[in-house]
Design an enzyme around this catalytic site. Structure first.
Site, PDB file in Angstrom:
ATOM      1  N   GLU A 154     -20.494  58.147  53.351  1.00  0.00           N
ATOM      2  CA  GLU A 154     -21.560  57.013  53.327  1.00  0.00           C
ATOM      3  C   GLU A 154     -22.135  57.037  52.008  1.00  0.00           C
ATOM      4  OE1 GLU A 154     -24.747  57.694  56.181  1.00  0.00           O
ATOM      5  OE2 GLU A 154     -24.291  59.489  56.608  1.00  0.00           O
ATOM      6  N   GLU A 159     -24.769  53.043  44.349  1.00  0.00           N
ATOM      7  CA  GLU A 159     -25.149  54.687  44.383  1.00  0.00           C
ATOM      8  C   GLU A 159     -23.989  55.361  44.020  1.00  0.00           C
ATOM      9  OE1 GLU A 159     -27.129  55.590  47.912  1.00  0.00           O
ATOM     10  OE2 GLU A 159     -28.789  54.009  47.698  1.00  0.00           O
TER      11      GLU A 159
END
Lengths: 617, 617
Positions: free
Chosen positions: B414, B423
């Site tokens: 995740e 990210e």
């Protein structure tokens, strides 16, 4: 646990409990809340886990997991104590290195948990490695406060066999100096037991520090006739001192007893020791808050400022007393109806005082009110009509240029700032005396400024952190601030600086001034600037003062003024603090310059009024 | 009266009453408080006093004196309406000059009273003189807000005889542009009567503005069967829209009726229309608040961040569903025990999901948890021992360098940010797939970013005013922010930007991207940047999305991301907004660049990642 003081908290003591290493931290927190405590001080790692190097790495299991508490509990209720035995300042290289790794691991864990503060202990002088590690963290944007735990008086001071008498204030002062006075550094102080007293000058110096909490072991409590724990008078006196800077309390259980009794006693003590006077009610919430001095000559005051001024009954009663005596004296002399001119009348409090005198003495008085702010005049028009039966002549002009139809017997003004002359009262009254008779009286008739050397890292930091985007840091330190001084230490008594008298019939009026003052330090401290005060003679023996030794009781209109230095200066016992002070003037402005000459030479602050000045027009 | 929205206020309607010119303002305030109103909108000068020039000066008596209210009442309860008939934009020179003097006098009086806000009306296009006067005051440090009153729809739009159809949004937009989008400018909108509807795209555009209050005349209320005033469905719908941006309401009495009934009805309506869902509870208080995107690769997440993530049940249920399907598919294929590796395990929510699947399907699963944050590993150690019966293999390593003893069948992660890849999920998973079998499955299997042109003066201003001292303004506009968008207008629907799929067995993986997007404007608006969203396919048909049109219901983990522009750009109906977008990469960092090409050319934002980049190491 709170970081900053506020209204509510002042009356309600915030009390934490020290629990070195509870088996179950969740349970411990629940229990102490039932007792009424507000936070817990405890080790965040678990000493059961020997954290020794394995293959050059530390094991990751440090004993407590973050999930035992909610993150909001970690971040509000837990002060994380770091393992006290870690010695990052060891002189043995491998111990120092090993300690550093352990210490960094604990710091990282404290960051991970987002505790609001960590607690570390200073146990010896010159903690340069500790400072080096923490300063790096503080600089790189550490979120928590660092609470430094120390005894107020080091045990060596009582010990007949100790060779050195350690002053723990020095340890703290060195440490926070290394850390560039970071405002996230706070103090947690251990108070001495009843057998030992703290010299009052040392206590005063601690009051000038960012003390976050004081630690009270349960063994310090005495048992009263009802079998309840109470503190001795000596300890009560210490607590009363620290209440003024709104500290928190940490109860450290080192004896048997119901833990709820200690916090209940502290709440009782809080109520008993708290003195709620006019002053404290009025000024609550502005402790050590920086205010820029007013520029009333060039900027109109607003309604709320007038309203605050007008609330100071003591000040206006004193003025009324002075006016009363002046009117009586005038009457005795001449027997005529005095012409009284209130210059800078604002919304009329001094006009009211004059009319009160007229009523009380049952004597006629001819009153003029001169005011330049059109919105204050709007109010005066209304008062003349509805309250004062059209008895006052209203003039919407600057007193320095107004041409009156007649001259005054008594000139009344309230143009003084915290430093006396710093709102240009001399310049205004020199202008206004054109319409004062040669025999006339000025109220006030004189005022004198005073200066004292100041230690307040709090204000040093406030200036540093409140810098507006459009100002340089240099500018911010080269200007005075009006401050309700609370968290400070006055290094030596105030000395007289400048005096002005009115009326001033000299042929050539010179409002420039220069003086050099010398103060003697009674103990080692940190000079961060100078505090200014004033005294004024309104009329004969009627005075007002904000000088700490002669302060008019319950008068709240003025806070001290502070003239900062660029950097804190370390001064030691016996040092002479020598400062030169100027009041300078040009065509359109007035300003101060100041310069430290001893114990070290500083630069001249605010040369030519470059950073701060008072506009005449 | 409140200036900023907060939790409490959202549920409690703040309602003011418009009282043009009460005979007794103190009495009026007391009366409306009894009714339950929170503030008053009223003229601060008194129209009875003709303020005409006398000998070239205005008389100082402007009719109300400050002392009729306490300064705290002026500063909290009174919105000061300026005299609407003053026309500083008159084309007649002497009227304009005379109006300017009157206007400045009223502004000065508003400053004197310290009212929190003044109310002015725009009654025609292009109020350049009004803007000139107010902008000078705003720039020189005016303390109050300026509320600009306008109708949502100008009457000319309904009138068969009007030659021009005025768009009042244009008036407002010109005015606030002249004033450099000052954040103290707010809107007070008159809603149209029931006979006229507001086109929904126009209403959406107003929702993107700093609307402080909407005005409801009492004549708009219908009378229900109990004889009580109520609003029509049309008006309720408008209010429901505005409730999302937490506006206040001003009741304007223009018909008979008990004034307490209107506020009571509004409180009822507030409760009726307020929708309290999971999302709104979770995100309260962070409306339009700028968050810096995380740098999870180089900075350890803290406990509170993990805790917030873990609370999103919808997200983890969806993950569990995807893992379930993948495990079943694997079993159908091979019949063996699948090796599942959770990479970036944090405190273990995905590990738990894998174990739940194993339990639900009653199938063995071999689980590895790879996590580089040592403090999260500390928690995982505890969970492995106390919750997971030692069934999970724990690896405290970076997934990009870890060398596992065996390869995985399923890789679960995740690592997605608000923009999908922002990210560094692509870089991490490209590294981690070294230990995924060639036949293995990645969850997620793909993700796609989306971009839409955005109007949000609020965010433009937030960036401008939140600039940290160590950053330039240029830097602050050249970086993305994660924002819970509320007070905004989306100028056109989002379009697909970049896509990444995993595993990626290409010989040479290239995670750099470039794309040019074209959006069509449907109405005049102000482009302040671009909003970014993402969709991800976890496994086959199992998706997560924050794209506005396909948003996973009740999922709260991600807010949109915003890429700003240096200055607001005015775009008109039919304009094409053309933007180029890059994802660029170097040895140690990844960054975005973006550049507006139409309707005007802008500079390339964030060239070479100078202001913002994601550190790989």
């Amino acid at each position: 646990m709170h970081e900053e003081g506020g209204d509510e908290k002042r009356k309600r003591m915030s009390v934490g409990l020290y629990v070195s290493c509870p088996a179950n931290i969740k349970g411990a927190i629940e229990t102490i809340f039932e007792y009424g405590y507000h936070f817990i001080v405890t080790q965040i790692t678990h000493p059961n886990y020997a954290r020794v190097l394995q293959n050059g790495k530390f094991p990751q299991n440090i004993g407590r997991t973050d999930r035992v508490l909610k993150s909001s509990e970690w971040s509000r209720l837990v002060v994380g104590e770091l393992t006290a035995s870690i010695d990052v300042d060891s002189e043995v290289d491998h111990i120092r290195e090993h300690s550093k790794h352990l210490f960094l691991q604990e710091l990282g864990f404290a960051t991970h948990l987002s505790v609001p503060a960590i607690l570390i202990q200073l146990t010896k002088p010159n903690n340069i490695q500790l400072a080096h590690i923490l300063n790096a963290k503080l600089t790189s944007g550490f979120s928590y406060s660092v609470w430094v735990n120390l005894p107020i008086i080091h045990p060596s001071r009582y010990s007949p066999i100790s060779e050195t008498e350690y002053d723990t204030w020095d340890w703290w002062n060195d440490f926070r100096t290394y850390c560039n006075y970071d405002k996230r550094l706070g103090l947690v102080l251990d108070i001495p037991d009843t057998k030992h007293t703290v010299p009052s000058c040392e206590l005063d110096r601690w009051i000038g520090e960012p003390v976050k909490a004081i630690v009270i072991p349960t063994s310090f409590f005495l048992i009263n006739q009802h079998g309840k724990p109470v503190l001795s008078r000596t300890h009560q006196d210490i607590i009363k001192k620290f209440m003024s800077i709104d500290v928190q309390y940490i109860i450290k259980p080192d004896s048997e007893g119901d833990l709820s009794l200690y916090i209940r006693y502290l709440h009782f003590l809080g109520k008993k020791l708290y003195v709620q006077d006019t002053m404290s009610e009025f000024v609550q919430g502005c402790e050590d808050f920086l205010q820029n001095p007013l520029q009333p000559l060039t900027e109109h005051l607003e309604t709320n400022i007038y309203e605050v001024f007008e609330k100071d009954q003591v000040k206006y009663d004193t003025y009324q007393n002075a006016i009363n005596k002046a009117v009586e004296a005038f009457h005795k002399e001449s027997g005529e109806v005095p012409v009284v001119m209130v210059v800078g009348a604002g919304r009329g409090p001094l006009v009211q005082a004059v009319l009160n005198v007229s009523y009380t003495l049952n004597r006629k008085v001819k009153v003029y009110a001169v005011e330049k702010n059109p919105y204050a005049v709007n109010t005066l028009i209304d008062r003349v009509k509805n309250e004062w039966c059209n008895k006052v002549t209203l003039i919407n002009e600057d007193m320095r240029t107004y041409e009156p139809p007649e001259k005054a017997d008594i000139l009344v003004s309230e143009l003084l700032g915290s430093f006396g002359d710093n709102e240009l009262s001399p310049e205004c009254l020199d202008g206004a005396q054109r319409f004062l008779k040669k025999t006339g009286i000025s109220i006030p008739s004189s005022y004198t400024s005073y200066l004292a050397p100041l230690q307040s890292i709090k204000i040093f930091n406030e200036i540093r952190s409140n810098r507006p985007a459009d100002k340089t840091l240099q500018t911010c330190y080269e200007m005075p601030y009006v401050v309700h001084l609370v968290n400070y230490y006055q290094i030596a008594p105030p000395q007289e600086l400048f005096r002005f008298t009115h009326p001033n019939w000299s042929e050539r009026i010179n409002n420039q001034r220069y003086k050099k003052l010398r103060f003697q330090c009674t103990q080692t401290s940190v000079l961060t600037g100078f505090a200014g005060f004033f005294e004024t003679v309104l009329y004969k023996e009627v005075n007002l003062s904000i000088h700490p030794d002669t302060h008019t009781p319950d008068m709240v209109s003025w806070f001290p003024i502070v003239f900062p230095l660029h950097e804190p200066i370390h001064v030691t016992e016996g040092n002479i603090i020598e400062v030169s002070f100027w009041r300078a003037e040009s065509q359109d402005k007035v300003w101060y310059e100041w310069c430290l000459e001893s114990p070290v030479k500083g630069c001249i602050m605010n040369p030519d009024g470059r950073s701060y000045f008072l506009k005449k027009y």
